[in-house]
Design a protein around this motif. Sequence first.
Motif, PDB file in Angstrom:
ATOM      1  N   ARG B 231       0.865  -1.205   0.039  1.00 30.45           N
ATOM      2  CA  ARG B 231       0.030   0.046   0.106  1.00 30.45           C
ATOM      3  C   ARG B 231       0.923   1.179  -0.287  1.00 30.45           C
ATOM      4  O   ARG B 231       0.700   2.152  -0.840  1.00 30.45           O
ATOM      5  CB  ARG B 231      -0.725  -0.035   1.181  1.00 30.45           C
ATOM      6  CG  ARG B 231      -2.133  -0.703   1.115  1.00 30.45           C
ATOM      7  CD  ARG B 231      -3.058  -0.899   2.464  1.00 30.45           C
ATOM      8  NE  ARG B 231      -4.164  -1.234   2.237  1.00 30.45           N
ATOM      9  CZ  ARG B 231      -4.294  -2.730   2.580  1.00 30.45           C
ATOM     10  NH1 ARG B 231      -3.490  -3.420   2.967  1.00 30.45           N
ATOM     11  NH2 ARG B 231      -5.600  -3.013   2.585  1.00 30.45           N
ATOM     12  N   HIS B 235       0.828   4.005  -2.695  1.00 28.20           N
ATOM     13  CA  HIS B 235       0.594   5.324  -2.401  1.00 28.20           C
ATOM     14  C   HIS B 235       1.826   6.257  -3.016  1.00 28.20           C
ATOM     15  O   HIS B 235       1.326   7.588  -3.635  1.00 28.20           O
ATOM     16  CB  HIS B 235       0.518   5.551  -1.120  1.00 28.20           C
ATOM     17  CG  HIS B 235      -0.243   7.095  -0.711  1.00 28.20           C
ATOM     18  ND1 HIS B 235       0.172   7.318   0.371  1.00 28.20           N
ATOM     19  CD2 HIS B 235      -0.982   7.564  -1.340  1.00 28.20           C
ATOM     20  CE1 HIS B 235      -0.327   8.545   0.652  1.00 28.20           C
ATOM     21  NE2 HIS B 235      -1.076   8.865  -0.329  1.00 28.20           N
ATOM     22  N   SER B 327      -3.311  -0.982   8.227  1.00 29.21           N
ATOM     23  CA  SER B 327      -3.591  -0.904   7.128  1.00 29.21           C
ATOM     24  C   SER B 327      -4.999  -0.429   6.513  1.00 29.21           C
ATOM     25  O   SER B 327      -5.175   0.649   5.856  1.00 29.21           O
ATOM     26  CB  SER B 327      -3.648  -2.519   6.207  1.00 29.21           C
ATOM     27  OG  SER B 327      -2.333  -2.993   6.742  1.00 29.21           O
ATOM     28  N   THR B 328      -5.909  -1.052   7.114  1.00 35.23           N
ATOM     29  CA  THR B 328      -7.286  -0.452   7.059  1.00 35.23           C
ATOM     30  C   THR B 328      -7.499   0.913   7.230  1.00 35.23           C
ATOM     31  O   THR B 328      -8.240   1.862   6.692  1.00 35.23           O
ATOM     32  CB  THR B 328      -8.553  -1.373   7.362  1.00 35.23           C
ATOM     33  OG1 THR B 328      -8.062  -2.606   7.355  1.00 35.23           O
ATOM     34  CG2 THR B 328      -9.931  -1.150   6.881  1.00 35.23           C
ATOM     35  N   ASP B 331      -5.761   3.390   4.924  1.00 38.09           N
ATOM     36  CA  ASP B 331      -6.438   3.586   3.662  1.00 38.09           C
ATOM     37  C   ASP B 331      -7.758   4.280   3.811  1.00 38.09           C
ATOM     38  O   ASP B 331      -7.949   5.297   3.107  1.00 38.09           O
ATOM     39  CB  ASP B 331      -7.144   2.239   3.231  1.00 38.09           C
ATOM     40  CG  ASP B 331      -6.020   1.451   2.430  1.00 38.09           C
ATOM     41  OD1 ASP B 331      -4.979   1.794   2.299  1.00 38.09           O
ATOM     42  OD2 ASP B 331      -6.366   0.182   2.351  1.00 38.09           O
ATOM     43  N   THR B 335      -8.103   8.347   2.351  1.00 37.89           N
ATOM     44  CA  THR B 335      -9.256   8.747   1.465  1.00 37.89           C
ATOM     45  C   THR B 335     -10.028   9.826   2.208  1.00 37.89           C
ATOM     46  O   THR B 335     -10.437  11.046   1.228  1.00 37.89           O
ATOM     47  CB  THR B 335     -10.078   7.457   1.509  1.00 37.89           C
ATOM     48  OG1 THR B 335      -9.442   6.283   1.050  1.00 37.89           O
ATOM     49  CG2 THR B 335     -11.428   7.891   0.440  1.00 37.89           C
TER      50      THR B 335
END
Lengths: 185, 352
Positions: B231, B235, B327-328, B331, B335
């Motif tokens: 990720r 990014h 991680s979540t 993310d 956003t």
Amino acid sequence: MKRMLAFYALCLALAIGVNTYADIARPSPTPEQPKIVFHTSMTVIPDKKAYEARLQISQDSLNELKAALANTTADNSVRRRIANSPARTVIAGLCLFLSLSIGGIWLMRSAQPRGQKMAALLLLGVAVVGASAIITQANAGPPPSYQWRNLSQNLNANKPTYASVDIEILPEGYGMKLVVPVKNQ
Amino acid sequence: MERTLNIDLRAARFGYRAKSRNGVKLFAASVIVCACLSAALASWLPLQISVVTVFLFAGPHNWFELRYFLMRLPVRFGKSRNFFLTAFAGIGLLTAGYVSLPLLYSFTSWSSDAWSMVIASWNTLLLSWLALLVWLRGKNKRRRDWSWAIPAALGLCTLNWLAPELFSLAIVYLHPLVALWFLDRHLRRTRPEWLHTYHQCLVLVAVLLTGIVLRLTQTPALPDDNGLFWRITQHSGAQLLPGVSSHLLVSVHVFLEMLHYGVWIVALPLIVPATIRTKQKRNRVWEVETVPLARHPRGVPKLVGAALVLGLFVVAVLWLGFSVDYSTTRDIYFTVAIAHVLAEAPFLLKML
């Protein structure tokens, strides 16, 4: 009765159509274009003492070729994304057109002589660069095929020929091919 | 009597200058140490430092930004009413559109070209909004004509439609630099004598960036075999720029992010109180009265207080989320964080 006849006629036409379509040969797949991955030079040396034809590649060229092969998928994907998207290209062109036209109008309407002078200088610079590009292109060196023009004479005379070459990756086939440009003199 | 007064004034001026000189030295030393340390850490352990900095500073820097924006918000919009209405409407709509993109991706099976069109459309809306804001801001300026923003935005739209993903990546890299612009504008207003030193420090940042690029160009790609590291490299644009070492990309991005966090959490809060110091009393960042919108007789102290407390709560939730599922949460954070990226634009424009 007329309706029945029309129905049968339609069925017959469809059946013939299906049969006819079934008999059409499958379209031959469009041959995939070879991709140029690397541009280098090559020397063809006739050797009377040689027992087997040999292809000699320097270690540096091999490393560069490996790097080019590793990058080719990615490079193509970015380039392809730009080239193979007509809708986006059209919108980009439209935006560029609007940008230049509105920018020009803004420049003319803005009553700042200094800004106009700067813009005029910028336009002049672009024109000079463009003109010089055209001139240098006009005086560009001979095409790569020119270097290969004496190949047959050199081979007959047992002389080496030095010229540039593009390394292409073919999707099908086996072994290597050397395609040499030949011009009728 | 007059002589005594002159002596006092001279002494006061001398004292102020000496204090200011010391302040400049301290400021320069802090920036140099922070920039060099950030560059060294970002080059050495980019992935690990990225994880740690986002965990520690992502939430707090957003809280400081919120507080800063509240401080810059006028009690009455007056002539800037249309500007602020456009700004807030744009922030809301563009954030909603950006947040809906991942959801749209989950529920649709569009081709990559179709997705490029969607991304390009969002970027076009962003550019249009920015051009509109610049134009509206220019209308409040008597001597300046800012309508050049429209052809400039259209020119940027051209680049965006040619390569939308690369345009979005450019935003990722340019956003941290906006904080440096904020600091420049703020120093110009509050500490103009520091500005020259600050510009010299910016040259150092450029030198450090060049050094990172030269040092890491030939380095092998970072191991992105686990989901989190993948990720982080994505990014930073590792997929879009496969010819560039992912080590270089992540290092540059982490370095810029660290500078960004440093400006919002350290530099600006240290400079801002100097401008609003009242009754010779140093104001604290957590005091609601330090915000003009709350201090003013026609202000909204309760609303400001509630916003700041809610901000603190969100920071705490973010830390909890990072601890449970890094991680979540990362993310989701990146956003939703588009809102703060967008919010910077109108407040920066108001300072120009």
